[in-house]
Design an enzyme around this catalytic site. Structure first.
Site, PDB file in Angstrom:
ATOM      1  CE1 TYR A 103      -4.381  -1.614   1.052  1.00  0.00           C
ATOM      2  CE2 TYR A 103      -3.205  -3.115   2.041  1.00  0.00           C
ATOM      3  CZ  TYR A 103      -4.063  -2.509   1.582  1.00  0.00           C
ATOM      4  OH  TYR A 103      -5.451  -3.511   1.544  1.00  0.00           O
ATOM      5  CE1 TYR A 142      -2.576  -6.280   3.602  1.00  0.00           C
ATOM      6  CE2 TYR A 142      -3.129  -6.494   1.695  1.00  0.00           C
ATOM      7  CZ  TYR A 142      -3.574  -6.311   3.097  1.00  0.00           C
ATOM      8  OH  TYR A 142      -3.992  -5.906   3.354  1.00  0.00           O
ATOM      9  NE  ARG A 152      -6.813 -10.411   5.373  1.00  0.00           N
ATOM     10  CZ  ARG A 152      -7.060  -9.420   4.786  1.00  0.00           C
ATOM     11  NH1 ARG A 152      -7.409  -8.249   4.746  1.00  0.00           N
ATOM     12  NH2 ARG A 152      -8.729  -9.635   4.220  1.00  0.00           N
ATOM     13  CG  HIS A 155      -7.960  -7.493   0.915  1.00  0.00           C
ATOM     14  ND1 HIS A 155      -6.777  -8.521   0.847  1.00  0.00           N
ATOM     15  CD2 HIS A 155      -7.714  -6.391   0.902  1.00  0.00           C
ATOM     16  CE1 HIS A 155      -6.437  -7.727   1.823  1.00  0.00           C
ATOM     17  NE2 HIS A 155      -6.674  -6.157   2.096  1.00  0.00           N
ATOM     18  CG  HIS A 157      -9.256  -2.155   1.532  1.00  0.00           C
ATOM     19  ND1 HIS A 157     -10.261  -2.852   2.663  1.00  0.00           N
ATOM     20  CD2 HIS A 157      -8.455  -2.991   1.449  1.00  0.00           C
ATOM     21  CE1 HIS A 157      -9.061  -2.908   3.488  1.00  0.00           C
ATOM     22  NE2 HIS A 157      -8.078  -3.586   2.694  1.00  0.00           N
TER      23      HIS A 157
HETATM   24 FE   LIG Z   1      -5.699  -4.945   2.680  1.00  0.00          FE
END
Ligand SMILES: [Fe+3]
Lengths: 233, 200
Positions: A103, A142, A152, A155, A157
């Site tokens: 991110y 990640y 995770r 995905h 969000h």
């Molecule tokens: Fe996330």
């Protein structure tokens, strides 16, 4: 006339405390929620129009000088209510990691590269039938510190405004067949398997663009205004 | 197309996670533009301008630096800027919605106007209040609560406050600072003095 949103549909949501997801332990309320009747305050909600969304906000691959790295994808579907009615003019906001699972957020410590051509934020408004569409990059899985070797599943969000403050939804869209599903406490915080699978998009060959991008369909279902509206004074 | 299929149920909620800021509350720190700010104020809005501020705290009393709060409220005449509120037109440009991410010390603040009185479904007046949704990492679904104002006599007869045990009502009441249009309210997600959250 006002509409009643049945609270029974909330059963699809995760319980606030889901101990396998460690962050929930100190952040979930201990006391039961207090039931109340919906008033105008709950049954109305913010209405935003096209002035909120800029040209190009729904294409995350064209927000910088160059093209981001990774697998270009189309994500589309309908925002609907529980009764199957399209929810028009609903603001849909998305944010996600880049193709490497990183991110741009300053607190993301995953040692994977940032992509100067990818921010990972987008927004759009559903059309008159509730249809919405984004072009983006498939996010990577990640690691996170929840437990040993925690990763995770990939995905995106999503944040969606329905037509009342109680139909507000923040969720995550997953990709079909992800091998990380059985190990992810956030995904598995949804107790009912059928409900859980409603967070998984489906591969959409029909709308895949030849020589250009794979397509995934993700329909978002918000709480319904009951099929039989109640008359009030 | 799958336009007319009745779905099996709603899409479940998932946490907003720790990394929403660059998408939902960039506030100048990220290149993305803000759709919303922590202010509902518009140049033409009538009513008393107030600031509501405080901190978000977890079950250990530690500050929550990665929460997101959203408010929704009526204008000073008690009208919502939503076509479902058909009583009268609201202020032309007042929206009644704002969003705020907490800072590193868990602080939030909203600049807004004191809302007017809104009737409940029986037509009884509700005391001025702001509806609040709380999102954070660790919260798998956001929580709903309300913010009332300490200097409103109508609180005593408010039908929603009446549902709340008397010793917990203070968790919903922002306290006016002496001589200032500032109201303070800390939100406690868990533990002693846990904020009252509603099942809506
Ligand atoms: Fe996330």
């Amino acid at each position: 006339m006002t509409f009643i949103y049945p609270t029974g549909s909330n059963k699809a949501h995760p319980l606030p405390l889901s101990p396998a997801y460690k962050s929930s332990i100190k952040r979930a309320p201990n006391k039961p929620l207090i039931p109340m009747r919906h008033t105008l305050s709950e049954l109305t909600g913010p209405v935003y129009g096209h002035e909120t969304v800029r040209e190009g906000d729904s294409d995350l691959t064209t927000q910088h000088k160059g093209e981001p790295l990774g697998e270009r994808i189309i994500v589309h579907g309908h925002v609907r209510d529980e009764d199957g009615r399209g929810v028009p003019d609903s603001l849909v906001e998305i944010w996600q990691a880049n193709a490497c699972g990183r991110y741009v957020h300053v607190r993301d410590q995953h040692p994977a590269p940032l992509d100067p051509n990818f921010t990972g934020a987008g927004r759009t408004l559903s059309d008159a039938s509730g249809y919405y569409r984004f072009v983006t990059i498939k996010p990577g899985a990640y690691p996170w510190g929840n437990h040993h070797n925690a990763w995770r599943p990939a995905h995106i969000h999503l944040s969606v405004f329905g037509h009342s403050f109680v139909s507000r939804l923040v969720t995550q869209m997953y990709f079909p067949g992800d091998p990380l599903f059985p190990f992810d406490p956030i995904f598995n915080s949804v107790p009912d398997e059928k409900a859980r699978m409603r967070m998984v998009s489906s591969f959409d060959l029909e709308n895949t663009k030849p020589e250009w991008a794979l397509c995934y369909r993700f329909d978002i279902v918000l709480r319904g205004q009951n099929a039989t509206p109640m008359e009030t004074k | 197309m799958q336009d007319s299929v009745k779905p099996d149920g709603i899409t479940p909620s998932q946490t907003v996670g720790p990394f929403f800021k660059y998408g939902l509350t960039p506030t100048g720190e990220y290149s993305w533009n803000d759709a919303f700010t922590n202010s509902t104020l518009t140049p033409d809005v009538s009513g008393d301008r107030v600031r509501i501020e405080g901190r978000v705290l977890d079950g250990d009393g530690a500050v929550v630096p990665d929460a997101m709060l959203e408010i929704w409220q009526a204008d000073a005449q008690g009208r919502y800027a939503d076509p479902q509120d058909k009583r009268a037109l609201p202020n032309a440009s007042f929206r009644g919605f704002a969003r705020c991410g907490t800072d590193k010390d868990g602080h939030y603040s909203f600049d807004t106007i004191k809302p007017g009185v809104v009737p409940d479904p029986d037509g009884k007046p509700q005391a001025p209040h702001v509806v609040l949704a709380v999102f954070a990492r660790g919260m798998l679904r956001h929580l709903y609560t309300r913010i009332y104002f300490s200097d409103e006599a109508g609180n005593a007869a408010d039908p929603v406050l009446a549902l709340v045990p008397a010793d917990r009502r203070a968790t919903l009441t922002a306290v006016r600072e002496a001589g200032k249009a500032v109201y303070k309210l800390d939100l406690r997600l868990q533990g002693d003095n846990e904020t009252v959250f509603f099942d809506v």
